[in-house]
Design a protein around this motif. Structure first.
Motif, PDB file in Angstrom:
ATOM      1  N   GLY A  74       0.827  -1.198   0.000  1.00 44.42           N
ATOM      2  CA  GLY A  74       0.000   0.000   0.000  1.00 44.42           C
ATOM      3  C   GLY A  74       0.862   1.248   0.000  1.00 44.42           C
ATOM      4  N   ALA A  75       0.225   2.372   0.266  1.00 45.00           N
ATOM      5  CA  ALA A  75       0.893   3.673   0.180  1.00 45.00           C
ATOM      6  C   ALA A  75       2.053   3.808   1.166  1.00 45.00           C
ATOM      7  N   THR A  76       1.900   3.281   2.366  1.00 45.78           N
ATOM      8  CA  THR A  76       2.978   3.383   3.354  1.00 45.78           C
ATOM      9  C   THR A  76       4.206   2.630   2.880  1.00 45.78           C
ATOM     10  N   ASP A  77       4.009   1.412   2.377  1.00 47.69           N
ATOM     11  CA  ASP A  77       5.125   0.637   1.820  1.00 47.69           C
ATOM     12  C   ASP A  77       5.753   1.382   0.645  1.00 47.69           C
ATOM     13  N   ALA A  78       4.913   1.945  -0.229  1.00 45.75           N
ATOM     14  CA  ALA A  78       5.419   2.642  -1.415  1.00 45.75           C
ATOM     15  C   ALA A  78       6.295   3.824  -1.016  1.00 45.75           C
ATOM     16  N   ASP A  79       5.851   4.618  -0.062  1.00 50.89           N
ATOM     17  CA  ASP A  79       6.650   5.764   0.396  1.00 50.89           C
ATOM     18  C   ASP A  79       8.005   5.310   0.911  1.00 50.89           C
ATOM     19  N   TYR A  80       8.015   4.292   1.744  1.00 48.93           N
ATOM     20  CA  TYR A  80       9.251   3.772   2.319  1.00 48.93           C
ATOM     21  C   TYR A  80      10.162   3.208   1.231  1.00 48.93           C
ATOM     22  N   GLU A  81       9.603   2.414   0.323  1.00 51.39           N
ATOM     23  CA  GLU A  81      10.400   1.787  -0.729  1.00 51.39           C
ATOM     24  C   GLU A  81      10.969   2.816  -1.706  1.00 51.39           C
ATOM     25  N   ILE A  82      10.237   3.875  -1.961  1.00 51.69           N
ATOM     26  CA  ILE A  82      10.750   4.941  -2.828  1.00 51.69           C
ATOM     27  C   ILE A  82      11.945   5.621  -2.169  1.00 51.69           C
ATOM     28  N   GLN A  83      11.856   5.863  -0.867  1.00 52.50           N
ATOM     29  CA  GLN A  83      13.006   6.441  -0.152  1.00 52.50           C
ATOM     30  C   GLN A  83      14.217   5.529  -0.235  1.00 52.50           C
ATOM     31  N   LEU A  84      14.022   4.234   0.008  1.00 50.04           N
ATOM     32  CA  LEU A  84      15.130   3.281  -0.095  1.00 50.04           C
ATOM     33  C   LEU A  84      15.701   3.250  -1.506  1.00 50.04           C
ATOM     34  N   SER A  85      14.830   3.278  -2.492  1.00 49.87           N
ATOM     35  CA  SER A  85      15.256   3.268  -3.887  1.00 49.87           C
ATOM     36  C   SER A  85      16.135   4.477  -4.198  1.00 49.87           C
ATOM     37  N   GLN A  86      15.750   5.622  -3.675  1.00 47.20           N
ATOM     38  CA  GLN A  86      16.523   6.846  -3.914  1.00 47.20           C
ATOM     39  C   GLN A  86      17.894   6.770  -3.260  1.00 47.20           C
ATOM     40  N   VAL A  87      17.954   6.246  -2.050  1.00 45.42           N
ATOM     41  CA  VAL A  87      19.250   6.077  -1.374  1.00 45.42           C
ATOM     42  C   VAL A  87      20.115   5.099  -2.159  1.00 45.42           C
ATOM     43  N   ASN A  88      19.524   3.974  -2.554  1.00 44.44           N
ATOM     44  CA  ASN A  88      20.273   2.974  -3.313  1.00 44.44           C
ATOM     45  C   ASN A  88      20.771   3.538  -4.638  1.00 44.44           C
ATOM     46  N   LYS A  89      19.994   4.411  -5.261  1.00 43.31           N
ATOM     47  CA  LYS A  89      20.386   5.018  -6.535  1.00 43.31           C
ATOM     48  C   LYS A  89      21.583   5.954  -6.338  1.00 43.31           C
ATOM     49  N   VAL A  90      21.645   6.629  -5.194  1.00 43.60           N
ATOM     50  CA  VAL A  90      22.810   7.476  -4.890  1.00 43.60           C
ATOM     51  C   VAL A  90      24.042   6.603  -4.693  1.00 43.60           C
ATOM     52  N   LEU A  91      23.876   5.484  -3.990  1.00 46.49           N
ATOM     53  CA  LEU A  91      24.995   4.596  -3.700  1.00 46.49           C
ATOM     54  C   LEU A  91      25.441   3.782  -4.917  1.00 46.49           C
ATOM     55  N   ASN A  92      24.486   3.445  -5.799  1.00 50.72           N
ATOM     56  CA  ASN A  92      24.808   2.685  -7.007  1.00 50.72           C
ATOM     57  C   ASN A  92      23.851   3.122  -8.119  1.00 50.72           C
ATOM     58  N   PRO A  93      24.251   4.113  -8.927  1.00 51.80           N
ATOM     59  CA  PRO A  93      23.368   4.656  -9.967  1.00 51.80           C
ATOM     60  C   PRO A  93      22.903   3.633 -11.004  1.00 51.80           C
ATOM     61  N   GLN A  94      23.617   2.511 -11.164  1.00 57.83           N
ATOM     62  CA  GLN A  94      23.229   1.505 -12.154  1.00 57.83           C
ATOM     63  C   GLN A  94      22.144   0.551 -11.644  1.00 57.83           C
ATOM     64  N   LEU A  95      21.905   0.530 -10.343  1.00 59.55           N
ATOM     65  CA  LEU A  95      20.953  -0.418  -9.762  1.00 59.55           C
ATOM     66  C   LEU A  95      19.537   0.160  -9.778  1.00 59.55           C
ATOM     67  N   GLU A  96      18.637  -0.550 -10.438  1.00 64.08           N
ATOM     68  CA  GLU A  96      17.241  -0.136 -10.491  1.00 64.08           C
ATOM     69  C   GLU A  96      16.448  -0.823  -9.381  1.00 64.08           C
ATOM     70  N   THR A  97      15.309  -0.245  -9.041  1.00 65.83           N
ATOM     71  CA  THR A  97      14.379  -0.873  -8.107  1.00 65.83           C
ATOM     72  C   THR A  97      13.055  -1.065  -8.821  1.00 65.83           C
ATOM     73  N   VAL A  98      12.551  -2.282  -8.790  1.00 62.90           N
ATOM     74  CA  VAL A  98      11.258  -2.607  -9.388  1.00 62.90           C
ATOM     75  C   VAL A  98      10.294  -2.875  -8.243  1.00 62.90           C
TER      76      VAL A  98
END
Length: 157
Positions: A91-115
């Motif tokens: 749901g929305a709470t999971d989505a908000d959290y996962e988007i934040q994690l995705s953004q952090v991971n993208k800073v740490l590894n720009p080639q890694l995508e999150t699906v």
């Protein structure tokens, strides 16, 4: 995609996890189940037990590898040659959290995508915590977790 990672604690593996793994195996040739070793988390099953339960629960799926890890997920993803992380959202709470994690991971590894995969209606309410609580109080978890988890919980409780 060639390789994706599905990270988590899997304490224990649930039918929701299995649904995500099945769907991930349709997206990628190789799905690495990244079982987190997190000493700050108080798990019911130790790391080895969680890996064994995952192996038993995924016997029917092809292209699945269960590998424990510790440290940064982006580093482990790079070691495994993963192009993407697969994350389930309920749901929305999971989505908000996962988007934040995705953004952090993208800073740490720009080639890694999150699906982000939305859970199905039949599994969206399932969590490891719910499985353990229902079982502990005598409820039927046959719709929530595989038989190997039911047997393992019986030994724990």
């Amino acid at each position: 995609m060639k390789t994706v990672l599905l990270p988590g604690s899997f304490d224990p593996v649930t039918n929701g996890h299995l649904d995500l793994l099945s769907r991930a195996s349709c997206i990628a040739e190789r799905v690495v189940v990244a079982v987190a070793k997190n000493d700050t988390k108080n798990t019911l099953f130790d790391l080895q037990e969680r890996c064994v339960l995952l192996a038993q629960a995924t016997e029917h799926l092809e292209g699945i590898e269960i590998i424990p890890f510790s440290g940064l997920l982006v580093d482990f993803a790079k070691e495994q040659g993963a192009q993407a992380l697969i994350r389930g959202i309920r749901g929305a709470t999971d989505a908000d959290y996962e988007i934040q994690l995705s953004q952090v991971n993208k800073v740490l590894n720009p080639q890694l995508e999150t699906v982000l995969l939305a859970t199905t209606c039949s599994t969206g309410f399932i969590s490891s915590t719910i499985v353990k609580e229902v079982f502990k109080h005598g409820g039927d978890i046959s719709q929530l977790a595989p038989t190997c988890v039911q047997n393992a919980l019986a030994l724990k409780y």
